[in-house]
Design a protein around this motif. Structure first.
Motif, PDB file in Angstrom:
ATOM      1  N   ILE A 118      63.903  38.896  89.288  1.00  0.00           N
ATOM      2  CA  ILE A 118      62.160  38.890  88.720  1.00  0.00           C
ATOM      3  C   ILE A 118      61.912  39.851  90.028  1.00  0.00           C
ATOM      4  O   ILE A 118      61.380  39.086  90.721  1.00  0.00           O
ATOM      5  CB  ILE A 118      61.180  37.340  87.875  1.00  0.00           C
ATOM      6  CG1 ILE A 118      61.631  37.168  87.213  1.00  0.00           C
ATOM      7  CG2 ILE A 118      59.847  38.105  88.068  1.00  0.00           C
ATOM      8  CD1 ILE A 118      61.095  36.073  86.724  1.00  0.00           C
ATOM      9  N   ASP A 119      60.820  40.981  89.520  1.00  0.00           N
ATOM     10  CA  ASP A 119      60.347  41.945  90.555  1.00  0.00           C
ATOM     11  C   ASP A 119      59.386  41.247  90.918  1.00  0.00           C
ATOM     12  O   ASP A 119      57.837  41.770  89.543  1.00  0.00           O
ATOM     13  CB  ASP A 119      60.392  43.055  89.947  1.00  0.00           C
ATOM     14  CG  ASP A 119      60.190  44.036  91.126  1.00  0.00           C
ATOM     15  OD1 ASP A 119      59.561  43.669  91.918  1.00  0.00           O
ATOM     16  OD2 ASP A 119      59.991  45.571  90.400  1.00  0.00           O
ATOM     17  N   ILE A 120      58.594  40.289  91.381  1.00  0.00           N
ATOM     18  CA  ILE A 120      57.710  40.282  91.394  1.00  0.00           C
ATOM     19  C   ILE A 120      56.698  41.507  92.603  1.00  0.00           C
ATOM     20  O   ILE A 120      56.455  41.505  93.699  1.00  0.00           O
ATOM     21  CB  ILE A 120      57.088  39.222  92.710  1.00  0.00           C
ATOM     22  CG1 ILE A 120      57.994  37.869  91.906  1.00  0.00           C
ATOM     23  CG2 ILE A 120      55.712  38.319  92.752  1.00  0.00           C
ATOM     24  CD1 ILE A 120      58.395  37.223  93.119  1.00  0.00           C
ATOM     25  N   ASN A 121      55.738  41.951  91.056  1.00  0.00           N
ATOM     26  CA  ASN A 121      54.708  42.904  91.803  1.00  0.00           C
ATOM     27  C   ASN A 121      53.862  42.656  91.270  1.00  0.00           C
ATOM     28  O   ASN A 121      52.841  44.298  91.479  1.00  0.00           O
ATOM     29  CB  ASN A 121      55.256  44.513  90.938  1.00  0.00           C
ATOM     30  CG  ASN A 121      55.947  44.469  89.834  1.00  0.00           C
ATOM     31  OD1 ASN A 121      55.724  43.591  89.100  1.00  0.00           O
ATOM     32  ND2 ASN A 121      57.215  44.925  89.407  1.00  0.00           N
ATOM     33  N   SER A 122      53.577  41.795  90.269  1.00  0.00           N
ATOM     34  CA  SER A 122      51.869  41.357  90.408  1.00  0.00           C
ATOM     35  C   SER A 122      51.717  39.863  89.669  1.00  0.00           C
ATOM     36  O   SER A 122      52.852  39.345  90.066  1.00  0.00           O
ATOM     37  CB  SER A 122      52.070  41.962  88.496  1.00  0.00           C
ATOM     38  OG  SER A 122      53.151  41.272  88.276  1.00  0.00           O
TER      39      SER A 122
END
Length: 233
Positions: A118-122
């Motif tokens: 999971i790309d933690i960008n928010s």
């Protein structure tokens, strides 16, 4: 009391590209939703639905609401991410500890560790990452097993605690599926949903907990501190 004139209510105007993206998101979510109704092994559909909902307005509202609690807000803003645990080390802890019971559960399920792509960008992406990372801990804390009906009970707990969009979708899916396919199970499902919902409302926020900083703490102590009477206790 002032009444509203329907003629004064203007429909929300959306940019055409935004509307197109929303339509695509909705259709993709519905595809995954209906796949859950018709597929016995539906983990891929759950993952697809979950990844779509990360970017939903429902999840954004849930993230905003969660951060009213300062402890939850602090953990989200910190992007708390503990080091990867060693199951063999956790199994050296006392048998009544959270760490030992968690490691035993993962061993039983055939997992060595939980790896998430999971790309933690928010904020919503972090929340998605963290609840998935700790999902098996929530099972232990609440007492809900991994059976199909008790899994939905845990989803009701999630929904009561922080309005997780996926939880609402899975509960709706279970209600439709059982009503149509195994209606004799409907009373048990409804009772389990009610138990999870009420337990979630009464409990302190589980999302705020840094479980990994106190693996050695007994499970019963965690439950008492969080105001949880586990299922079937």
């Amino acid at each position: 009391m002032q009444t509203l004139n329907p003629a004064t209510i203007q429909p929300l105007k959306l940019d055409s590209e935004v509307q197109r993206q929303m339509n695509f998101q909705f259709l993709t979510a519905m595809k995954a939703f209906f796949t859950l109704l018709t597929t016995e092994d539906s983990l891929d559909a759950v993952d697809e639905l979950s990844s779509i909902l990360i970017h939903s307005r429902a999840f954004e509202l849930a993230a905003e609401d969660m951060q009213i609690n300062p402890d939850v807000a602090s953990l989200i803003q910190e992007r708390y991410s503990p080091p990867t645990h060693d199951l063999e080390q956790l199994l050296q802890l006392p048998p009544d500890s959270l760490g030992y019971l968690y490691a035993s559960r993962l061993k039983e399920l055939g997992f060595e560790r939980i790896d998430l792509d999971i790309d933690i960008n928010s904020d919503t992406a972090y929340i998605e990452y963290r609840w998935q990372q700790t999902h098996d801990i929530w099972h232990l804390i609440t007492g809900f097993s991994a059976s199909s009906i008790e899994e939905i009970g845990l989803q009701a707990f999630y929904l009561a605690q922080f309005r997780l969009p996926l939880a609402g979708m899975l509960i709706a899916n279970a209600l439709i599926g059982i009503t149509l396919l195994t209606p004799e199970d409907l009373p048990q499902l409804l009772e389990t949903i009610a138990q999870g919902w009420m337990m979630g409302l009464k409990a302190k926020p589980l999302f705020a907990q840094k479980w990994e900083d106190a693996w050695e703490k007994p499970l019963s102590q965690w439950q008492a501190e969080l105001n949880i009477q586990p299922l079937n206790a």
